[in-house]
Design a protein around this motif. Structure first.
Motif, PDB file in Angstrom:
ATOM      1  N   ALA A   1      14.753  12.512 -35.572  1.00  0.00           N
ATOM      2  CA  ALA A   1      14.914  13.947 -35.370  1.00  0.00           C
ATOM      3  C   ALA A   1      13.559  14.630 -35.210  1.00  0.00           C
ATOM      4  N   LYS A   2      12.579  14.215 -36.006  1.00  0.00           N
ATOM      5  CA  LYS A   2      11.237  14.793 -35.890  1.00  0.00           C
ATOM      6  C   LYS A   2      10.594  14.428 -34.560  1.00  0.00           C
ATOM      7  N   GLU A   3      10.854  13.217 -34.080  1.00  0.00           N
ATOM      8  CA  GLU A   3      10.344  12.800 -32.775  1.00  0.00           C
ATOM      9  C   GLU A   3      10.930  13.671 -31.664  1.00  0.00           C
ATOM     10  N   ILE A   4      12.220  13.924 -31.724  1.00  0.00           N
ATOM     11  CA  ILE A   4      12.865  14.772 -30.724  1.00  0.00           C
ATOM     12  C   ILE A   4      12.359  16.209 -30.830  1.00  0.00           C
ATOM     13  N   ALA A   5      12.125  16.685 -32.069  1.00  0.00           N
ATOM     14  CA  ALA A   5      11.584  18.029 -32.263  1.00  0.00           C
ATOM     15  C   ALA A   5      10.206  18.152 -31.614  1.00  0.00           C
ATOM     16  N   GLY A   6       9.405  17.110 -31.708  1.00  0.00           N
ATOM     17  CA  GLY A   6       8.098  17.114 -31.049  1.00  0.00           C
ATOM     18  C   GLY A   6       8.221  17.169 -29.541  1.00  0.00           C
ATOM     19  N   GLN A   7       9.199  16.447 -28.985  1.00  0.00           N
ATOM     20  CA  GLN A   7       9.441  16.496 -27.547  1.00  0.00           C
ATOM     21  C   GLN A   7       9.864  17.894 -27.123  1.00  0.00           C
ATOM     22  N   LEU A   8      10.720  18.520 -27.907  1.00  0.00           N
ATOM     23  CA  LEU A   8      11.203  19.861 -27.563  1.00  0.00           C
ATOM     24  C   LEU A   8      10.094  20.901 -27.647  1.00  0.00           C
ATOM     25  N   LYS A   9       9.184  20.714 -28.605  1.00  0.00           N
ATOM     26  CA  LYS A   9       8.098  21.676 -28.776  1.00  0.00           C
ATOM     27  C   LYS A   9       7.169  21.693 -27.560  1.00  0.00           C
ATOM     28  N   ALA A  10       6.969  20.533 -26.948  1.00  0.00           N
ATOM     29  CA  ALA A  10       6.064  20.423 -25.810  1.00  0.00           C
ATOM     30  C   ALA A  10       6.747  20.744 -24.485  1.00  0.00           C
ATOM     31  N   LEU A  11       8.011  21.118 -24.517  1.00  0.00           N
ATOM     32  CA  LEU A  11       8.800  21.280 -23.299  1.00  0.00           C
ATOM     33  C   LEU A  11       8.770  22.727 -22.805  1.00  0.00           C
TER      34      LEU A  11
END
Length: 148
Positions: free
Chosen positions: A65-75
């Motif tokens: 979930a934290k990995e996906i949150a990082g992807q979303l933050k950079a999007l």
């Protein structure tokens, strides 16, 4: 009133949870909208199938979930929609629209039920939307609504 949740309801629980709520809330809100079903001994047997379906589409670990949150933050998410002359939208931006825009921007596939829109998005501009990735992890996305 005793109910079995069929979808996640913020503040109440996850699909498959057995909850106790006031009669009016269950009868007038949760059951008609399909968020819950009446608890019976027969319905108790459906809990396993509801929980299996939940685990199949759920993000399993906090790290994922934290990995996906990082992807979303950079999007950078841009969403084009029809507008009127003064920058107001025809209708509103939905969670399904946002999920499709995230995927179009090469982001992860999101379940539209996990996207929480605070106030309806009815104007052009940048709007902040939160996504519940895991019970312990949530992320924010800036959605830029454009005319077009």
């Amino acid at each position: 009133m005793k109910l079995i949740l069929t979808q996640q309801v913020t503040g109440l629980g996850e699909p498959g949870d057995v909850i106790e709520v006031r009669d009016g809330y269950g009868r007038n809100y949760l059951v008609p909208r399909g968020f819950a079903i009446q608890w019976t001994r027969g319905a108790e047997k459906q809990i396993d199938s509801i929980k299996k379906a939940r685990s199949a589409r759920e993000i399993a670990t906090v790290e994922h979930a934290k990995e996906i949150a990082g992807q979303l933050k950079a999007l950078k998410v841009n969403l084009r929609t029809r507008t009127g002359s003064n920058g107001r939208l025809f209708g509103a931006v939905t969670a399904a629209d946002i999920a499709a825009a995230v995927q179009a921007a090469d982001g992860p596939e999101l379940d539209k039920r996990r996207i929480e829109i605070g106030n309806p998005i009815k104007t052009v501009g940048t709007h902040r939307v939160s996504v519940r990735l895991h019970p312990e992890v949530s992320a924010s996305i800036d959605v830029n609504v454009l005319e077009g």
